[in-house]
Design a protein around this motif. Structure first.
Motif, PDB file in Angstrom:
ATOM      1  N   ILE A 130       0.854  -1.187   0.000  1.00 54.98           N
ATOM      2  CA  ILE A 130       0.000   0.000   0.000  1.00 54.98           C
ATOM      3  C   ILE A 130       0.889   1.236   0.000  1.00 54.98           C
ATOM      4  O   ILE A 130       1.637   1.476   0.950  1.00 54.98           O
ATOM      5  CB  ILE A 130      -0.949  -0.011   1.230  1.00 54.98           C
ATOM      6  CG1 ILE A 130      -1.908  -1.206   1.130  1.00 54.98           C
ATOM      7  CG2 ILE A 130      -1.703   1.312   1.339  1.00 54.98           C
ATOM      8  CD1 ILE A 130      -2.893  -1.335   2.282  1.00 54.98           C
ATOM      9  N   LEU A 131       0.803   1.985  -1.078  1.00 59.17           N
ATOM     10  CA  LEU A 131       1.637   3.174  -1.226  1.00 59.17           C
ATOM     11  C   LEU A 131       0.902   4.378  -0.633  1.00 59.17           C
ATOM     12  O   LEU A 131      -0.266   4.620  -0.948  1.00 59.17           O
ATOM     13  CB  LEU A 131       1.939   3.386  -2.716  1.00 59.17           C
ATOM     14  CG  LEU A 131       2.899   4.494  -3.082  1.00 59.17           C
ATOM     15  CD1 LEU A 131       4.255   4.300  -2.393  1.00 59.17           C
ATOM     16  CD2 LEU A 131       3.089   4.521  -4.599  1.00 59.17           C
ATOM     17  N   VAL A 132       1.622   5.094   0.243  1.00 58.11           N
ATOM     18  CA  VAL A 132       1.041   6.238   0.956  1.00 58.11           C
ATOM     19  C   VAL A 132       1.839   7.482   0.567  1.00 58.11           C
ATOM     20  O   VAL A 132       3.071   7.423   0.446  1.00 58.11           O
ATOM     21  CB  VAL A 132       1.150   5.997   2.487  1.00 58.11           C
ATOM     22  CG1 VAL A 132       0.608   7.197   3.263  1.00 58.11           C
ATOM     23  CG2 VAL A 132       0.421   4.716   2.887  1.00 58.11           C
ATOM     24  N   GLU A 133       1.154   8.575   0.397  1.00 60.66           N
ATOM     25  CA  GLU A 133       1.811   9.820  -0.026  1.00 60.66           C
ATOM     26  C   GLU A 133       2.892  10.214   0.991  1.00 60.66           C
ATOM     27  O   GLU A 133       2.611  10.273   2.196  1.00 60.66           O
ATOM     28  CB  GLU A 133       0.738  10.904  -0.149  1.00 60.66           C
ATOM     29  CG  GLU A 133       1.015  11.957  -1.178  1.00 60.66           C
ATOM     30  CD  GLU A 133       1.777  13.106  -0.568  1.00 60.66           C
ATOM     31  OE1 GLU A 133       2.808  13.488  -1.142  1.00 60.66           O
ATOM     32  OE2 GLU A 133       1.359  13.576   0.495  1.00 60.66           O
ATOM     33  N   GLY A 134       4.121  10.428   0.504  1.00 62.96           N
ATOM     34  CA  GLY A 134       5.244  10.678   1.418  1.00 62.96           C
ATOM     35  C   GLY A 134       5.878  12.044   1.242  1.00 62.96           C
ATOM     36  O   GLY A 134       7.027  12.241   1.654  1.00 62.96           O
ATOM     37  N   GLY A 135       5.174  12.977   0.625  1.00 64.80           N
ATOM     38  CA  GLY A 135       5.691  14.342   0.516  1.00 64.80           C
ATOM     39  C   GLY A 135       6.627  14.573  -0.651  1.00 64.80           C
ATOM     40  O   GLY A 135       7.112  15.688  -0.838  1.00 64.80           O
ATOM     41  N   THR A 136       6.928  13.521  -1.404  1.00 63.18           N
ATOM     42  CA  THR A 136       7.770  13.680  -2.599  1.00 63.18           C
ATOM     43  C   THR A 136       7.255  12.685  -3.644  1.00 63.18           C
ATOM     44  O   THR A 136       6.589  11.712  -3.285  1.00 63.18           O
ATOM     45  CB  THR A 136       9.241  13.276  -2.316  1.00 63.18           C
ATOM     46  OG1 THR A 136       9.244  12.152  -1.437  1.00 63.18           O
ATOM     47  CG2 THR A 136      10.050  14.395  -1.712  1.00 63.18           C
ATOM     48  N   TYR A 173       1.942  -3.974   3.883  1.00 61.83           N
ATOM     49  CA  TYR A 173       3.144  -3.138   3.883  1.00 61.83           C
ATOM     50  C   TYR A 173       2.716  -1.716   3.555  1.00 61.83           C
ATOM     51  O   TYR A 173       2.279  -1.439   2.439  1.00 61.83           O
ATOM     52  CB  TYR A 173       4.127  -3.665   2.829  1.00 61.83           C
ATOM     53  CG  TYR A 173       5.540  -3.125   2.881  1.00 61.83           C
ATOM     54  CD1 TYR A 173       5.807  -1.758   2.948  1.00 61.83           C
ATOM     55  CD2 TYR A 173       6.624  -3.989   2.833  1.00 61.83           C
ATOM     56  CE1 TYR A 173       7.106  -1.279   2.990  1.00 61.83           C
ATOM     57  CE2 TYR A 173       7.937  -3.515   2.865  1.00 61.83           C
ATOM     58  CZ  TYR A 173       8.154  -2.150   2.940  1.00 61.83           C
ATOM     59  OH  TYR A 173       9.450  -1.672   2.970  1.00 61.83           O
ATOM     60  N   LEU A 174       2.803  -0.819   4.541  1.00 64.69           N
ATOM     61  CA  LEU A 174       2.496   0.594   4.315  1.00 64.69           C
ATOM     62  C   LEU A 174       3.790   1.296   3.911  1.00 64.69           C
ATOM     63  O   LEU A 174       4.728   1.384   4.704  1.00 64.69           O
ATOM     64  CB  LEU A 174       1.920   1.228   5.592  1.00 64.69           C
ATOM     65  CG  LEU A 174       0.576   0.678   6.085  1.00 64.69           C
ATOM     66  CD1 LEU A 174       0.175   1.342   7.408  1.00 64.69           C
ATOM     67  CD2 LEU A 174      -0.528   0.876   5.052  1.00 64.69           C
ATOM     68  N   GLU A 175       3.829   1.783   2.703  1.00 61.81           N
ATOM     69  CA  GLU A 175       5.075   2.277   2.083  1.00 61.81           C
ATOM     70  C   GLU A 175       4.957   3.756   1.725  1.00 61.81           C
ATOM     71  O   GLU A 175       4.093   4.124   0.929  1.00 61.81           O
ATOM     72  CB  GLU A 175       5.338   1.459   0.811  1.00 61.81           C
ATOM     73  CG  GLU A 175       6.411   1.973  -0.101  1.00 61.81           C
ATOM     74  CD  GLU A 175       7.801   1.769   0.470  1.00 61.81           C
ATOM     75  OE1 GLU A 175       8.264   2.651   1.206  1.00 61.81           O
ATOM     76  OE2 GLU A 175       8.400   0.697   0.165  1.00 61.81           O
ATOM     77  N   ALA A 176       5.827   4.583   2.318  1.00 60.67           N
ATOM     78  CA  ALA A 176       5.833   6.002   1.949  1.00 60.67           C
ATOM     79  C   ALA A 176       6.767   6.246   0.768  1.00 60.67           C
ATOM     80  O   ALA A 176       6.802   7.361   0.234  1.00 60.67           O
ATOM     81  CB  ALA A 176       6.249   6.851   3.136  1.00 60.67           C
ATOM     82  N   GLY A 177       7.533   5.213   0.376  1.00 60.86           N
ATOM     83  CA  GLY A 177       8.492   5.368  -0.730  1.00 60.86           C
ATOM     84  C   GLY A 177       9.886   5.567  -0.171  1.00 60.86           C
ATOM     85  O   GLY A 177      10.071   6.279   0.823  1.00 60.86           O
ATOM     86  N   VAL A 196      -7.272  -4.577  11.017  1.00 65.12           N
ATOM     87  CA  VAL A 196      -7.055  -5.899  10.399  1.00 65.12           C
ATOM     88  C   VAL A 196      -6.233  -6.781  11.328  1.00 65.12           C
ATOM     89  O   VAL A 196      -5.538  -6.294  12.215  1.00 65.12           O
ATOM     90  CB  VAL A 196      -6.335  -5.800   9.015  1.00 65.12           C
ATOM     91  CG1 VAL A 196      -7.187  -5.042   8.021  1.00 65.12           C
ATOM     92  CG2 VAL A 196      -4.966  -5.170   9.148  1.00 65.12           C
ATOM     93  N   GLY A 197      -6.311  -8.063  11.090  1.00 62.60           N
ATOM     94  CA  GLY A 197      -5.566  -9.006  11.937  1.00 62.60           C
ATOM     95  C   GLY A 197      -4.214  -9.373  11.354  1.00 62.60           C
ATOM     96  O   GLY A 197      -3.607 -10.351  11.784  1.00 62.60           O
ATOM     97  N   LEU A 198      -3.741  -8.601  10.390  1.00 60.88           N
ATOM     98  CA  LEU A 198      -2.471  -8.946   9.724  1.00 60.88           C
ATOM     99  C   LEU A 198      -1.323  -8.127  10.298  1.00 60.88           C
ATOM    100  O   LEU A 198      -1.523  -6.988  10.723  1.00 60.88           O
ATOM    101  CB  LEU A 198      -2.572  -8.639   8.223  1.00 60.88           C
ATOM    102  CG  LEU A 198      -3.678  -9.350   7.451  1.00 60.88           C
ATOM    103  CD1 LEU A 198      -3.696  -8.863   5.997  1.00 60.88           C
ATOM    104  CD2 LEU A 198      -3.475 -10.853   7.494  1.00 60.88           C
ATOM    105  N   PRO A 199      -0.109  -8.664  10.283  1.00 60.26           N
ATOM    106  CA  PRO A 199       1.048  -7.862  10.662  1.00 60.26           C
ATOM    107  C   PRO A 199       1.198  -6.681   9.709  1.00 60.26           C
ATOM    108  O   PRO A 199       1.023  -6.842   8.498  1.00 60.26           O
ATOM    109  CB  PRO A 199       2.240  -8.824  10.493  1.00 60.26           C
ATOM    110  CG  PRO A 199       1.651 -10.191  10.423  1.00 60.26           C
ATOM    111  CD  PRO A 199       0.256 -10.038   9.896  1.00 60.26           C
ATOM    112  N   VAL A 200       1.488  -5.522  10.272  1.00 58.76           N
ATOM    113  CA  VAL A 200       1.657  -4.325   9.455  1.00 58.76           C
ATOM    114  C   VAL A 200       3.142  -3.955   9.407  1.00 58.76           C
ATOM    115  O   VAL A 200       3.782  -3.767  10.436  1.00 58.76           O
ATOM    116  CB  VAL A 200       0.827  -3.150  10.023  1.00 58.76           C
ATOM    117  CG1 VAL A 200       1.087  -1.868   9.224  1.00 58.76           C
ATOM    118  CG2 VAL A 200      -0.657  -3.493  10.006  1.00 58.76           C
ATOM    119  N   VAL A 201       3.670  -3.876   8.190  1.00 56.16           N
ATOM    120  CA  VAL A 201       5.056  -3.484   7.951  1.00 56.16           C
ATOM    121  C   VAL A 201       5.026  -2.010   7.552  1.00 56.16           C
ATOM    122  O   VAL A 201       4.173  -1.613   6.756  1.00 56.16           O
ATOM    123  CB  VAL A 201       5.661  -4.304   6.779  1.00 56.16           C
ATOM    124  CG1 VAL A 201       7.138  -3.981   6.589  1.00 56.16           C
ATOM    125  CG2 VAL A 201       5.429  -5.799   6.975  1.00 56.16           C
TER     126      VAL A 201
END
Ligand code: 1GP
Length: 251
Positions: A130-136, A173-177, A196-201
């Motif tokens: 999951i791609l999350v806005e990271g300011g760039t 996987y929460l990814e800011a880039g 959610v019941g899943l491990p979050v990276v």
């Protein structure tokens, strides 16, 4: 469930959360791969991720095999495409870029990769990316031709993570880039981890052990750093500072 997946769950159970060091083959001096691996293990990293959104060189295989010679912790592929596979690794994050609407990265690359993963005997760990806005504008955003989830849309991230759980994926996987100016907000980590019941990276733009700890306190099960320890900055002491910050103790 495979051996590496079981190991990752045991890290969560025993240490509260795990610390993963991402190694980009393009940025590793081939003569220093083994030193880097030893430093990661000595500093207390729980596993190594190897990969990149875009690889220019052809050293992936060498990096993986060299690391495997010197570390006991798992070497896990974090592939930017179906080309980034190596039989030397222990497992592969079998990623689907669920935050995007690009079919090639939702299922196309996976179809190309699956037979190779089987032939190589790699353990696939199905992961919602999951791609999350990271300011760039990040490399992954540019290369994937997808839009990240806006930073304040916690509900949107939660819904994506839940859909991934219902589809049978094993991690989020929460990814800011890589190199993001802003890491994934704690509110979003908290929202997703509580939903959610899943491990979050959580990864992207984490440059300070205190920030890594805040992600764990918000509910992250794994924290990934890449850039901050690149270019000769990777010492056992620096790895330990992150590992200690992430290892809050068992639950
Ligand atoms: C990128 O999440 C990782 O895929 C790590 O990002 O290089 O910014 O630490 P950084």
């Amino acid at each position: 469930m495979g051996r590496v997946h079981r190991y990752l769950l045991s890290v969560m159970r025993d240490k509260g959360a795990g610390y993963l060091v991402l190694l980009d083959p393009d940025r590793l001096d081939p003569r220093k791969i083994k030193d880097v691996g030893r430093a990661c293990q000595e500093g207390g990293a729980d596993a190594l991720l190897v990969g990149s959104s875009l690889l220019l060189g052809d050293t992936l295989d060498r990096v993986v095999w060299d690391l495997k010679e010197v570390v006991d912790i798992p070497v896990i592929l974090f592939p930017g495409s179906s080309d980034q596979l190596s039989a030397g690794a222990d497992a592969v994050l079998f990623l689907s870029l669920v935050s995007g609407r690009n079919p090639e990265l939702l299922i196309g690359q996976q179809v190309r990769a699956a037979p190779k993963i089987r032939a190589f005997g790699l353990e696939p760990i199905s992961t919602a990316y999951i791609l999350v806005e990271g300011g760039t504008l990040s490399t992954v955003e540019y290369m994937s031709n997808t839009r990240p989830i806006p930073r304040d849309k916690v509900d949107v991230a939660m819904a994506h993570a839940l859909a991934a759980e219902y589809l049978g994926m094993r991690m989020v996987y929460l990814e800011a880039g890589s190199g993001a100016r802003l890491s994934v907000p704690e509110e979003m980590v908290r929202g997703v981890a509580g939903y959610v019941g899943l491990p979050v990276v959580v990864g992207g733009g984490i440059r300070d052990p205190k920030v890594a700890r805040r992600k764990v306190e918000a509910g992250a099960s794994f924290v990934v750093t890449g850039n901050v320890l690149e270019d000769g900055k990777l010492t056992p002491e620096r790895v330990k500072a992150f590992a200690d910050a992430v290892h809050l103790g068992g639950r």
